[in-house]
Design an enzyme around this catalytic site. Structure first.
Site, PDB file in Angstrom:
ATOM      1  N   CYS A 134      32.313  51.170  45.778  1.00 50.21           N
ATOM      2  CA  CYS A 134      33.623  51.711  45.389  1.00 50.21           C
ATOM      3  C   CYS A 134      33.564  53.194  45.028  1.00 50.21           C
ATOM      4  O   CYS A 134      34.584  53.876  45.036  1.00 50.21           O
ATOM      5  CB  CYS A 134      34.204  50.917  44.223  1.00 50.21           C
ATOM      6  N   HIS A 139      39.841  55.536  41.410  1.00 49.93           N
ATOM      7  CA  HIS A 139      39.580  54.364  42.237  1.00 49.93           C
ATOM      8  C   HIS A 139      40.510  53.260  41.742  1.00 49.93           C
ATOM      9  O   HIS A 139      40.654  53.050  40.531  1.00 49.93           O
ATOM     10  CB  HIS A 139      38.117  53.954  42.099  1.00 49.93           C
ATOM     11  N   ASN A 157      42.253  46.554  45.513  1.00 49.31           N
ATOM     12  CA  ASN A 157      41.015  47.340  45.502  1.00 49.31           C
ATOM     13  C   ASN A 157      40.478  47.437  46.931  1.00 49.31           C
ATOM     14  O   ASN A 157      40.017  46.438  47.490  1.00 49.31           O
ATOM     15  CB  ASN A 157      40.007  46.651  44.576  1.00 49.31           C
TER      16      ASN A 157
HETATM   17  O1  UT7 Z   1      35.797  48.175  42.246  1.00 51.65           O
HETATM   18  C1  UT7 Z   1      34.604  47.842  41.651  1.00 51.65           C
HETATM   19  C2  UT7 Z   1      34.751  47.664  40.233  1.00 51.65           C
HETATM   20  N1  UT7 Z   1      35.362  46.397  39.923  1.00 51.65           N
HETATM   21  C3  UT7 Z   1      36.153  46.340  38.888  1.00 51.65           C
HETATM   22  O2  UT7 Z   1      36.438  47.352  38.303  1.00 51.65           O
HETATM   23  C4  UT7 Z   1      36.642  45.002  38.409  1.00 51.65           C
HETATM   24  C5  UT7 Z   1      36.496  44.945  36.930  1.00 51.65           C
HETATM   25  N2  UT7 Z   1      36.934  43.713  36.333  1.00 51.65           N
HETATM   26  C6  UT7 Z   1      38.239  43.339  36.289  1.00 51.65           C
HETATM   27  O3  UT7 Z   1      39.096  44.004  36.817  1.00 51.65           O
HETATM   28  C7  UT7 Z   1      38.601  42.093  35.509  1.00 51.65           C
HETATM   29  O4  UT7 Z   1      37.482  41.682  34.761  1.00 51.65           O
HETATM   30  C8  UT7 Z   1      39.107  40.928  36.396  1.00 51.65           C
HETATM   31  C9  UT7 Z   1      40.488  41.261  36.916  1.00 51.65           C
HETATM   32  C10 UT7 Z   1      38.146  40.694  37.530  1.00 51.65           C
HETATM   33  C11 UT7 Z   1      39.225  39.659  35.568  1.00 51.65           C
HETATM   34  O5  UT7 Z   1      40.068  39.861  34.439  1.00 51.65           O
HETATM   35  P1  UT7 Z   1      39.604  39.415  32.989  1.00 51.65           P
HETATM   36  O6  UT7 Z   1      40.714  39.694  32.076  1.00 51.65           O
HETATM   37  O7  UT7 Z   1      38.283  40.085  32.715  1.00 51.65           O
HETATM   38  O8  UT7 Z   1      39.466  37.855  33.161  1.00 51.65           O
HETATM   39  P2  UT7 Z   1      38.161  36.932  32.977  1.00 51.65           P
HETATM   40  O9  UT7 Z   1      37.194  37.164  34.093  1.00 51.65           O
HETATM   41  O10 UT7 Z   1      37.692  37.089  31.593  1.00 51.65           O
HETATM   42  O11 UT7 Z   1      38.813  35.504  33.169  1.00 51.65           O
HETATM   43  C12 UT7 Z   1      39.788  34.999  32.255  1.00 51.65           C
HETATM   44  C13 UT7 Z   1      40.207  33.614  32.714  1.00 51.65           C
HETATM   45  C14 UT7 Z   1      39.041  32.684  33.019  1.00 51.65           C
HETATM   46  O12 UT7 Z   1      39.401  31.393  32.585  1.00 51.65           O
HETATM   47  P3  UT7 Z   1      38.834  30.827  31.189  1.00 51.65           P
HETATM   48  O13 UT7 Z   1      37.341  30.843  31.327  1.00 51.65           O
HETATM   49  O14 UT7 Z   1      39.331  31.789  30.144  1.00 51.65           O
HETATM   50  O15 UT7 Z   1      39.446  29.466  31.115  1.00 51.65           O
HETATM   51  C15 UT7 Z   1      38.954  32.693  34.521  1.00 51.65           C
HETATM   52  O16 UT7 Z   1      38.407  31.501  35.043  1.00 51.65           O
HETATM   53  O17 UT7 Z   1      40.957  33.715  33.932  1.00 51.65           O
HETATM   54  C16 UT7 Z   1      40.403  32.825  34.922  1.00 51.65           C
HETATM   55  N3  UT7 Z   1      40.618  33.404  36.225  1.00 51.65           N
HETATM   56  C17 UT7 Z   1      41.750  33.226  36.943  1.00 51.65           C
HETATM   57  N4  UT7 Z   1      42.874  32.546  36.677  1.00 51.65           N
HETATM   58  C18 UT7 Z   1      43.861  32.587  37.594  1.00 51.65           C
HETATM   59  C19 UT7 Z   1      39.775  34.206  36.935  1.00 51.65           C
HETATM   60  N5  UT7 Z   1      40.365  34.556  38.099  1.00 51.65           N
HETATM   61  C20 UT7 Z   1      41.585  33.958  38.122  1.00 51.65           C
HETATM   62  C21 UT7 Z   1      42.656  33.956  39.053  1.00 51.65           C
HETATM   63  N6  UT7 Z   1      43.755  33.266  38.743  1.00 51.65           N
HETATM   64  N7  UT7 Z   1      42.599  34.644  40.214  1.00 51.65           N
END
Ligand code: UT7
Length: 324
Positions: free
Chosen positions: A114, A251, A281
């Site tokens: 990225c 980005h 992204n």
């Molecule tokens: O470009 C390269 C760099 N990449 C990035 O910058 C990405 C950086 N990370 C992020 O943008 C975020 O961490 C994400 C958008 C990927 C995830 O958001 P988050 O607020 O960190 O969520 P999380 O991973 O902590 O997940 C929260 C909950 C989980 O459920 P539990 O364990 O709390 O029950 C996940 O299983 O959300 C769940 N979850 C989803 N639910 C519905 C994860 N993906 C999804 C989904 N739909 N697509």
């Protein structure tokens, strides 16, 4: 005499097919509400089956060349940032070189995921400053849809396909920050984190293409810290401060990362170019796509101070300060 790399033109290409969050919610256990709230993403473009990364790159490049008012035969160098090349080798840059009808000069790929476009701008700027090139085509192009695990809701909703390109042209400057062109570059990487965002395939390790894997929460934590500090470093190198920034072109991974970084830098929301809502992204393509969007909407104007910043797998991160 001080050589500057001045932006002569930019271009972009997005595949025709638009996929909404609702459409994805039919394939995996997710919802429009979750995706919008956590990321800001509403739609993404997905390449047609017969469209390769180089096809997207060529379309963006042709537009950039047209806006720069030059022909492919005027180019000395093509630097293409991608993590989704057409083939293991030769480079996607050489495929683009051939499709554009450019038979001299050199072409190669840069791999910093990225952060690829920020790295590619730095590489191109060095070639121009050292008088090794006058006209350089810098491209970010990706087909991340090909490396997504479409059963993994935590990653497949985040990415899209696309390409963007800039033409950089060597011009004489004074050496101070009132010059137009690239004013500073700052790159970093820290390979200790390579397991937090990676593809679980590759020719040497597994002889497969593999799928993207990410510890999203961990990446998020590092992103805001690294991005705000690298922008500070790049501004210092250019002898500028946050107040001098006209446009932050980050980005486009996550609206919350972008807003938190801008808040830390004390750059107002009205100065952020945000396309993540429509493009998702697109890895190395996201910055040139956002740039082209802001230029074609007449938001970015001549002499504006633009800051590009990105972080990606590796980890890699970096920033460029450009006077447009
Ligand atoms: O470009 C390269 C760099 N990449 C990035 O910058 C990405 C950086 N990370 C992020 O943008 C975020 O961490 C994400 C958008 C990927 C995830 O958001 P988050 O607020 O960190 O969520 P999380 O991973 O902590 O997940 C929260 C909950 C989980 O459920 P539990 O364990 O709390 O029950 C996940 O299983 O959300 C769940 N979850 C989803 N639910 C519905 C994860 N993906 C999804 C989904 N739909 N697509």
């Amino acid at each position: 005499m001080f050589r500057r790399s001045v932006v002569a033109g930019c271009g972009a290409y997005l595949p025709e097919r638009v996929v909404t969050n609702e459409e994805l919610a039919k394939r995996v256990d997710t919802s429009n509400e979750w995706i919008v709230q956590r990321t800001g993403i509403r739609t993404r473009h997905i390449a047609a089956e017969n469209q390769k990364t180089s096809d997207l790159a060529v379309a963006a490049s042709q537009e950039a060349l047209k806006h720069a008012g030059i022909e492919a035969s005027d180019l000395d160098l093509v630097v293409l940032a991608t993590a989704t090349p057409d083939h293991t080798f030769p480079s996607t840059a050489t495929a683009v070189q051939s499709s554009l009808g450019m038979t001299r000069g050199a072409a190669f790929d840069v791999q910093a995921v990225c952060s690829g476009f920020v790295y590619a701008i730095n590489v191109a700027d060095n070639f121009i400053r050292l008088n090794q090139a006058d006209n350089v085509l810098v491209i970010g192009a990706e087909t991340f849809s090909r490396i997504l695990d479409w059963k993994d809701r935590s990653t497949c909703v985040l990415f899209g396909d696309g390409a963007g390109a800039l033409v950089l042209k060597g011009e004489q400057g004074t050496g101070d920050n009132t010059d137009r062109g690239v004013l500073s570059n700052c790159l970093h990487s820290d390979g200790r984190y390579h397991n937090l965002l990676y593809v679980d395939g590759g020719p040497s390790a597994t002889q497969t293409v593999g799928h993207l894997r990410m510890e999203g929460r961990e990446v998020f934590k590092h992103a805001v810290k690294n991005l705000s500090s690298v922008v500070g470093e790049a501004l210092d190198l250019a002898g500028l401060a946050s107040e001098d920034v006209d446009w932050l072109v980050p980005h486009q991974a996550n609206q919350r990362i972008i807003s938190s970084t801008a808040r830390k830098l004390r750059v107002g929301n009205e100065k952020i170019v945000m396309t993540v809502e429509r493009h998702a992204n697109t890895s190395a393509a996201s910055i040139p796509l956002a740039l082209e969007d802001a230029v074609s909407n007449r938001r970015i104007c001549k002499n504006d101070v633009i800051v590009l910043e990105a972080m990606g797998g590796g980890f890699t991160w970096g920033a460029n300060v450009i006077r447009w």
